[in-house]
Structures are given as C-alpha cells and as structure tokens.
Design a protein around this motif. Sequence first.
Motif, PDB file in Angstrom:
ATOM      1  N   SER A 194       0.991  -1.128   0.336  1.00 31.93           N
ATOM      2  CA  SER A 194      -0.129  -0.375  -0.089  1.00 31.93           C
ATOM      3  C   SER A 194       1.519   1.373   0.013  1.00 31.93           C
ATOM      4  N   LEU A 195       1.768   1.083   0.540  1.00 31.16           N
ATOM      5  CA  LEU A 195       3.148   2.242   0.910  1.00 31.16           C
ATOM      6  C   LEU A 195       3.669   2.509  -0.053  1.00 31.16           C
ATOM      7  N   THR A 196       4.589   1.391  -1.301  1.00 28.68           N
ATOM      8  CA  THR A 196       5.470   1.418  -2.253  1.00 28.68           C
ATOM      9  C   THR A 196       4.410   1.652  -3.583  1.00 28.68           C
ATOM     10  N   ASP A 197       5.516   2.776  -4.275  1.00 30.86           N
ATOM     11  CA  ASP A 197       4.934   2.819  -6.054  1.00 30.86           C
ATOM     12  C   ASP A 197       4.432   1.389  -6.800  1.00 30.86           C
ATOM     13  N   LYS A 198       3.371   1.285  -6.859  1.00 29.58           N
ATOM     14  CA  LYS A 198       3.292   0.356  -7.109  1.00 29.58           C
ATOM     15  C   LYS A 198       4.062  -0.127  -8.504  1.00 29.58           C
ATOM     16  N   GLU A 199       4.553   1.178  -9.525  1.00 28.08           N
ATOM     17  CA  GLU A 199       5.268   1.078 -10.618  1.00 28.08           C
ATOM     18  C   GLU A 199       6.712   0.661 -10.510  1.00 28.08           C
ATOM     19  N   LEU A 200       7.228   0.658  -9.111  1.00 30.52           N
ATOM     20  CA  LEU A 200       8.381   0.563  -9.121  1.00 30.52           C
ATOM     21  C   LEU A 200       8.272  -0.232  -8.294  1.00 30.52           C
ATOM     22  N   VAL A 201       8.083  -0.721  -7.784  1.00 33.96           N
ATOM     23  CA  VAL A 201       7.903  -1.854  -6.429  1.00 33.96           C
ATOM     24  C   VAL A 201       6.766  -2.899  -6.631  1.00 33.96           C
ATOM     25  N   ILE A 225      -1.878  -9.928  -7.098  1.00 29.03           N
ATOM     26  CA  ILE A 225      -1.705 -11.081  -8.514  1.00 29.03           C
ATOM     27  C   ILE A 225      -0.954  -9.294  -9.657  1.00 29.03           C
ATOM     28  N   ASP A 226      -2.047  -8.541  -9.853  1.00 29.42           N
ATOM     29  CA  ASP A 226      -1.327  -7.889 -10.732  1.00 29.42           C
ATOM     30  C   ASP A 226       0.291  -7.135 -10.467  1.00 29.42           C
ATOM     31  N   ARG A 227       0.689  -7.431  -9.407  1.00 29.92           N
ATOM     32  CA  ARG A 227       1.914  -7.011  -8.925  1.00 29.92           C
ATOM     33  C   ARG A 227       3.193  -8.250  -8.593  1.00 29.92           C
ATOM     34  N   ILE A 228       2.913  -8.783  -9.468  1.00 33.08           N
ATOM     35  CA  ILE A 228       3.650  -9.812  -8.561  1.00 33.08           C
ATOM     36  C   ILE A 228       4.136 -10.224  -9.874  1.00 33.08           C
ATOM     37  N   ALA A 229       6.045 -10.491  -9.739  1.00 34.78           N
ATOM     38  CA  ALA A 229       6.416  -9.560 -11.128  1.00 34.78           C
ATOM     39  C   ALA A 229       8.114 -11.464 -10.709  1.00 34.78           C
ATOM     40  N   HIS A 230       7.318 -12.064  -9.560  1.00 34.19           N
ATOM     41  CA  HIS A 230       7.900 -13.213  -9.621  1.00 34.19           C
ATOM     42  C   HIS A 230       8.088 -14.758  -8.683  1.00 34.19           C
ATOM     43  N   VAL A 231       7.885 -15.628  -8.681  1.00 30.17           N
ATOM     44  CA  VAL A 231       7.341 -16.307  -8.188  1.00 30.17           C
ATOM     45  C   VAL A 231       8.428 -17.698  -7.700  1.00 30.17           C
TER      46      VAL A 231
END
Length: 316
Positions: A194-201, A225-231
């Motif tokens: 909630s606090l970090t920039d969704k375009e950067l973190v 799910i929209d911010r998961i970059a690695h699993v």
Amino acid sequence: KLINQVVLIDYIIIILGGIYMFEDVKLGIAPIAWTNDDMPDLGSENTFEQCISEMALAGFTGCEVGNKYPRDEELLKKKLEIRGMQIAGAWFSAFLTSKPYEETKEAFIKHRDFLYNMGARIIVVSEQGGSVQGQIDTAVFDKKPIFTEEEWTKLVEGLNKLGALAKEKGMKIAYHHHMGTGVQTEGEVDKLMSLTDKELVYLLYDTGHLAYSGDNYISVLKKYIDRIAHVHLKDIRQDAVDKVKKEHLSFLQGVRLGTFTVPGDGSLDFSEVFKILGEASYKGWFIVEAEQDPALANPFEYAVKARKFIKENTNL
C-alpha cells in the motif's frame, strides 16, 4: 475451422481438468537445495557444476545465484549455456532500515549490473535490517523484528529508489517477504504494497514463507496478482513448522528439521495457486526453492520430484 474447434476443445478440457496454460512462464530452481548460503556445511560437498548439471538434467532451464557460483560473467555464462540454463534473478540483502541508504544503493547497483549482464531482469530484494533469519539460536516466531513507523518510512522510500534504479535498466525489483524479517506476515505485506509505488516495487510471491508464517497464501496471491513479478514455489512440512513454533526454534534450526520441501511433497495445496496464476496469465519465472539438508533430501531426486509435480499440474 475444424482445426480451430479441436484446439478450443482441447484447451477447455485442459482447463476443466485443472491444468492451466502458462504461455510465458519459464521454470527454474534455486541452488540453495544443493549448497546452503546461510549454513555452508549443508551441501559443502556439492560443487557448482554438479548443481547446475543436475538442475538441467531434472528439466529446469533457469536458476538463481548461489554462493558457489563464479562471479566471472563470461565463465558463468559459458557454464550455464552449455547446459541450456540461464540466470533468472538473485537475492539482494537491503539494509534500508538500519544503515545509510547510500550503502545499500552502492551494493545494489553492483548487483543490478551483474544480473543485467547475465540476462536476468528480476532483482529479488529482502530487507535485512533487524532480521533474525540467519541467527541460529534466535526463535524465529518470538523475535522477528517489528518495524517502527520511522523504519517503515525508510524502507518504503528506499525501495522506491531501488525500483527506479532497476527501471533504468528495464529491470524490476521483486520484494521477498521472508520468515524472521520485518515483512513476513500478510499484514506486513499489505502495508508494504500500500505504501510503495506500484510502478517501481513488485512482489515476489512465496507460498512456503506465507504458509510457514501462518498467513493465507491464497489471499495474498489474489490481492496482489497484478504486482507479482516473480514466484517461488515452496512447500512446507506442517509438523516441522509446528515444532519450530512450539519449541521456540530458529529459522535455520527449522531448515535442518525439514520445514521446507519441494512443491507437491509437503502440506500445501497448489491447485488454487496454479489456477489463479494461470487465469491471470502470469508471465515470468516459477522458481522451485526448498532449502533442506542435502544429506537427508538428495537435491537431484527432489528436483526431479518437483519437476514431475509441476508437469502434472501445469502445461510446463
């Protein structure tokens, strides 16, 4: 037209059968099953070349970076390429809450550039300020750090800056929530997101660490799910986790007990995990990660077991 109908029917059968299509997912495995970064005696007998050879033989095409990997980029590329392997990403320890930002920045840039040159586009970041994950005698459930608001501010601002540095190279940072750290629980993940920039973190989603913590690993997956970059596909042995909690053991003592194992060998149900990721058309890496004592859980045998499980439950 008939061919198109047949393909559609096949696709429907696969979906109804519980096997979800992953068109842009690559499959890797972490070297920590062969040689443990935090407890070097675990797997001290296993060489780097044995590790990556067995990874490839088990059917994986990528990996993260372990403590025995050469840092000579050309040599590492050569060793990996002849085995059909590549670097997917690598862990970076940040100390944004406990040290001046410039110290983390300098180390991060060096790490970023190494990964970029190796062809990786994901940087796994975990905040280690106050972490007890590497302390052999510190109870992981009792003594995990709880960040102050000042520490949260430092963490969030620092991660946004690291994310911007990654973006300069067309890369992403994927934050690794981890047992024994200040971002372990679902609530702490919620606050970070909630606090970090969704375009950067972005988020590294790890099934095992969330379940180990006692949190809802499906809830976290659905929310972000929209911010998961690695699993990281990691299973747990619930009886071992319960023992760690009951006897106030450390994270590392838990590893020796066998708290973690490969997907399909432990207590977790991965069907919903694959369903959600598949329906969201997740793109990126699935990394099997399960640090165990190699003397008790042969890394190659468990890699084969994990590969078989993934093949049976996905189209990978």
